[in-house]
Write a protein that holds these residues in place. Structure first.
Motif, PDB file in Angstrom:
ATOM      1  N   ALA A 348      -2.141  -1.773   8.086  1.00 54.12           N
ATOM      2  CA  ALA A 348      -3.181  -1.410   7.113  1.00 54.12           C
ATOM      3  C   ALA A 348      -2.778  -0.181   6.303  1.00 54.12           C
ATOM      4  N   LEU A 349      -2.085   0.760   6.950  1.00 47.70           N
ATOM      5  CA  LEU A 349      -1.664   1.987   6.280  1.00 47.70           C
ATOM      6  C   LEU A 349      -0.803   1.684   5.058  1.00 47.70           C
ATOM      7  N   GLU A 350       0.086   0.716   5.198  1.00 49.75           N
ATOM      8  CA  GLU A 350       0.998   0.386   4.099  1.00 49.75           C
ATOM      9  C   GLU A 350       0.429  -0.679   3.171  1.00 49.75           C
ATOM     10  N   ALA A 351      -0.389  -1.603   3.700  1.00 50.59           N
ATOM     11  CA  ALA A 351      -0.879  -2.722   2.894  1.00 50.59           C
ATOM     12  C   ALA A 351      -2.146  -2.394   2.113  1.00 50.59           C
ATOM     13  N   THR A 352      -2.930  -1.448   2.582  1.00 47.02           N
ATOM     14  CA  THR A 352      -4.224  -1.143   1.947  1.00 47.02           C
ATOM     15  C   THR A 352      -4.090  -0.753   0.472  1.00 47.02           C
ATOM     16  N   PRO A 353      -3.166   0.137   0.104  1.00 44.48           N
ATOM     17  CA  PRO A 353      -3.046   0.466  -1.329  1.00 44.48           C
ATOM     18  C   PRO A 353      -2.738  -0.760  -2.191  1.00 44.48           C
ATOM     19  N   LEU A 354      -1.996  -1.702  -1.644  1.00 48.09           N
ATOM     20  CA  LEU A 354      -1.664  -2.923  -2.393  1.00 48.09           C
ATOM     21  C   LEU A 354      -2.904  -3.804  -2.559  1.00 48.09           C
ATOM     22  N   PHE A 355      -3.697  -3.873  -1.491  1.00 46.57           N
ATOM     23  CA  PHE A 355      -4.930  -4.665  -1.551  1.00 46.57           C
ATOM     24  C   PHE A 355      -5.926  -4.021  -2.521  1.00 46.57           C
ATOM     25  N   GLN A 356      -6.007  -2.702  -2.498  1.00 46.17           N
ATOM     26  CA  GLN A 356      -6.950  -2.000  -3.374  1.00 46.17           C
ATOM     27  C   GLN A 356      -6.673  -2.306  -4.851  1.00 46.17           C
ATOM     28  N   GLY A 357      -5.403  -2.347  -5.213  1.00 45.63           N
ATOM     29  CA  GLY A 357      -5.050  -2.642  -6.597  1.00 45.63           C
ATOM     30  C   GLY A 357      -5.549  -4.006  -7.029  1.00 45.63           C
ATOM     31  N   THR A 358      -5.382  -4.998  -6.136  1.00 47.29           N
ATOM     32  CA  THR A 358      -5.846  -6.356  -6.445  1.00 47.29           C
ATOM     33  C   THR A 358      -7.366  -6.404  -6.507  1.00 47.29           C
ATOM     34  N   ASP A 378     -12.213 -15.037  -3.980  1.00 46.21           N
ATOM     35  CA  ASP A 378     -11.097 -15.893  -3.552  1.00 46.21           C
ATOM     36  C   ASP A 378      -9.757 -15.194  -3.788  1.00 46.21           C
ATOM     37  N   VAL A 379      -9.650 -14.497  -4.905  1.00 50.97           N
ATOM     38  CA  VAL A 379      -8.417 -13.755  -5.206  1.00 50.97           C
ATOM     39  C   VAL A 379      -8.184 -12.669  -4.157  1.00 50.97           C
ATOM     40  N   MET A 380      -9.244 -11.962  -3.816  1.00 54.15           N
ATOM     41  CA  MET A 380      -9.118 -10.875  -2.839  1.00 54.15           C
ATOM     42  C   MET A 380      -8.811 -11.416  -1.431  1.00 54.15           C
ATOM     43  N   GLU A 381      -9.423 -12.554  -1.081  1.00 58.10           N
ATOM     44  CA  GLU A 381      -9.156 -13.155   0.224  1.00 58.10           C
ATOM     45  C   GLU A 381      -7.706 -13.598   0.334  1.00 58.10           C
ATOM     46  N   GLU A 382      -7.204 -14.190  -0.742  1.00 63.66           N
ATOM     47  CA  GLU A 382      -5.804 -14.626  -0.736  1.00 63.66           C
ATOM     48  C   GLU A 382      -4.872 -13.421  -0.580  1.00 63.66           C
ATOM     49  N   ARG A 383      -5.211 -12.350  -1.283  1.00 65.52           N
ATOM     50  CA  ARG A 383      -4.401 -11.129  -1.190  1.00 65.52           C
ATOM     51  C   ARG A 383      -4.477 -10.512   0.196  1.00 65.52           C
ATOM     52  N   ARG A 384      -5.656 -10.528   0.796  1.00 63.58           N
ATOM     53  CA  ARG A 384      -5.834  -9.987   2.150  1.00 63.58           C
ATOM     54  C   ARG A 384      -4.941 -10.719   3.137  1.00 63.58           C
ATOM     55  N   GLU A 385      -4.895 -12.029   3.037  1.00 66.11           N
ATOM     56  CA  GLU A 385      -4.086 -12.827   3.956  1.00 66.11           C
ATOM     57  C   GLU A 385      -2.601 -12.586   3.735  1.00 66.11           C
ATOM     58  N   GLU A 386      -2.191 -12.411   2.479  1.00 63.36           N
ATOM     59  CA  GLU A 386      -0.784 -12.123   2.176  1.00 63.36           C
ATOM     60  C   GLU A 386      -0.343 -10.799   2.786  1.00 63.36           C
ATOM     61  N   LEU A 387      -1.286  -9.872   2.887  1.00 64.23           N
ATOM     62  CA  LEU A 387      -0.974  -8.521   3.380  1.00 64.23           C
ATOM     63  C   LEU A 387      -1.303  -8.336   4.859  1.00 64.23           C
ATOM     64  N   LEU A 388      -1.675  -9.422   5.522  1.00 60.09           N
ATOM     65  CA  LEU A 388      -1.951  -9.408   6.969  1.00 60.09           C
ATOM     66  C   LEU A 388      -3.048  -8.431   7.364  1.00 60.09           C
ATOM     67  N   LEU A 389      -4.002  -8.224   6.461  1.00 60.42           N
ATOM     68  CA  LEU A 389      -5.144  -7.364   6.769  1.00 60.42           C
ATOM     69  C   LEU A 389      -6.232  -8.199   7.424  1.00 60.42           C
ATOM     70  N   ASN A 390      -6.866  -7.651   8.468  1.00 61.65           N
ATOM     71  CA  ASN A 390      -7.945  -8.396   9.106  1.00 61.65           C
ATOM     72  C   ASN A 390      -9.229  -8.269   8.268  1.00 61.65           C
ATOM     73  N   GLU A 391     -10.180  -9.124   8.544  1.00 62.65           N
ATOM     74  CA  GLU A 391     -11.396  -9.184   7.729  1.00 62.65           C
ATOM     75  C   GLU A 391     -12.189  -7.893   7.785  1.00 62.65           C
ATOM     76  N   ASP A 392     -12.209  -7.263   8.945  1.00 70.48           N
ATOM     77  CA  ASP A 392     -12.981  -6.013   9.074  1.00 70.48           C
ATOM     78  C   ASP A 392     -12.431  -4.934   8.157  1.00 70.48           C
ATOM     79  N   SER A 393     -11.112  -4.833   8.088  1.00 70.06           N
ATOM     80  CA  SER A 393     -10.522  -3.767   7.263  1.00 70.06           C
ATOM     81  C   SER A 393     -10.808  -4.011   5.786  1.00 70.06           C
ATOM     82  N   SER A 394     -10.790  -5.278   5.347  1.00 68.00           N
ATOM     83  CA  SER A 394     -11.053  -5.551   3.936  1.00 68.00           C
ATOM     84  C   SER A 394     -12.518  -5.323   3.612  1.00 68.00           C
ATOM     85  N   LYS A 395     -13.438  -5.649   4.528  1.00 65.34           N
ATOM     86  CA  LYS A 395     -14.858  -5.402   4.296  1.00 65.34           C
ATOM     87  C   LYS A 395     -15.144  -3.908   4.178  1.00 65.34           C
ATOM     88  N   ASN A 396     -14.472  -3.132   5.043  1.00 67.70           N
ATOM     89  CA  ASN A 396     -14.648  -1.668   4.982  1.00 67.70           C
ATOM     90  C   ASN A 396     -14.178  -1.134   3.633  1.00 67.70           C
TER      91      ASN A 396
END
Length: 398
Positions: A348-358, A378-396
């Motif tokens: 999450a430390l490395e992937a979160t900034p990438l997810f935030q941009g999307t 749908d775009v954000m969910e696809e990006r979350r899965e690409e970055l191996l982020l769990n659902e809780d982290s993306s909701k937060n």
């Protein structure tokens, strides 16, 4: 066991001894000189009685005493020759036998003691001196530490039949001799420079000493390491810090190799545990290094490595984990003994900034009327899965 300078130092010792004809002869025929030494006093005494006229009882007695004293001096010199040349004989025995088979080397050394007829206590002192000489050669010929040298010293200890106390004494003697000699040519301020060869040699000496004394009791270990550090004008704490600075790069290389060989059955958590034990890396230090290793692997899989000179940094919105990355990271996590929580945190430390941009771009599209909320999600969910982020982290994050 590959020699790292110790054998070269023993060669020098034997060459110096060979330069003296009488010393060389003693080494060739130690039993003869020992017998000569034992026999010298009674032979001299007998000669004293034989050459003095019997009618002069007083003169007879004085002659015997004088000749007996001469014999005693002869014996003293013969014994001194014998014992002085036992040391190069031990060195030659080690050179001839090598350290690949410590048992064979030990037998060769024991034969020297028998041939020269030296008492156990005196012979042990010679063996301590030989160990110190060998250790000095290890730092003299190569200031860079090698893990193979740990085993080399263990083999030497076994070949010379030394106990822990004697090994500690040998390391202290060698440390004092090395520092005294080095300071004749190297100012102390240069010994504070980590890049100076003599500083590297000192750190290597401390590292090998710490490893050689690792099986001591805590009290004995502290005592011996304090003595050795003091010989280098360092405190115990400074000495052990130097040891850590020398040991950690070795373990760092083991971790790098672990990443490279992941999934090949050539790496395991038990192998890393053995490496830590060999190098003396503490569990706390290893835990920090494991986290850093995992984080580095995450960044590499994401393509977040540093760009080389002249190369453009990749677009962040195009970075993602490759197929199979989740399984690979799970395998590395298990080998490193990390918890799932800690591993997910590093991802999450490395992937979160990438997810935030999307996510920001998707929400802006909704506000601009370019996407519906469902399409943005749908775009954000696809990006979350690409970055191996769990659902809780993306909701937060949302």
């Amino acid at each position: 066991v590959e020699s790292s300078g110790g054998m070269e130092e023993l060669y020098e010792l034997t060459e110096v001894a060979d330069a003296k004809p009488l010393s060389k002869q003693v080494r060739k025929s130690p039993a003869f000189f020992k017998i000569a030494g034992i026999a010298s006093i009674p032979i001299s005494a007998a000669l004293g009685f034989g050459i003095v006229p019997s009618r002069r009882i007083v003169a007879h007695g004085v002659g015997a005493v004088i000749t007996g004293i001469a014999g005693a001096v002869g014996k003293s010199r013969i014994d001194a020759l014998t014992e002085a040349n036992a040391k190069p004989a031990i060195a030659q025995a080690l050179i001839d036998a090598g350290l690949e088979d410590p048992a064979a080397a030990k037998a060769a050394v024991e034969k020297v003691q028998i041939d020269f007829g030296i008492l156990d206590e005196d012979f042990s002192e010679l063996c301590v001196s030989i160990y110190a000489t060998y250790l000095l050669g290890m730092v003299k010929y190569s200031p860079t530490a090698k893990t193979s040298e740990i085993k080399e010293l263990q083999s030497l200890k076994s070949a010379l039949s030394l106990d822990n106390l004697q090994v500690g004494e040998a390391h202290h003697q060698a440390a004092a001799a090395w520092y005294r000699q080095t300071c004749l040519f190297t100012p102390e301020e240069e010994l504070d420079d980590p890049d100076h060869p003599d500083r590297q040699a000192m750190d290597k000496f401390l590292f090998l000493s710490e490893r050689a004394l690792a099986n001591e009791t805590p009290q004995a270990f502290t005592f011996e390491m304090t003595r050795i550090a003091k010989a280098f004008n360092l405190s115990y704490t400074e000495g052990t810090e130097r040891v850590g600075e020398t040991a950690e790069p070795f373990y760092q290389r083991a971790l790098k190799s672990t990443r490279a060989k992941l999934g090949t059955n050539q790496v395991s958590s038990s192998m890393l545990e053995r490496a830590r034990k060999t190098l003396g890396v503490s569990d706390a230090t290893a835990a920090d290094m494991h986290v850093a290793c995992f984080n580095e692997h995450v960044r590499e899989l994401l393509g977040l490595g540093e760009a080389t000179e002249g190369e453009e940094a990749p677009a962040l919105d195009g970075l993602k984990f490759p197929d199979g990355a989740l399984a690979e990271l799970g395998l590395l996590r298990d080998v490193l003994g990390m918890t799932e929580v800690d591993a997910n945190y590093e991802i999450a430390l490395e992937a979160t900034p990438l997810f935030q941009g999307t996510a920001l771009a998707a929400m802006e599209s909704v506000l601009e009327g370019k996407k519906t909320p469902d399409e943005a999600w749908d775009v954000m969910e696809e990006r979350r899965e690409e970055l191996l982020l769990n659902e809780d982290s993306s909701k937060n994050l949302m």
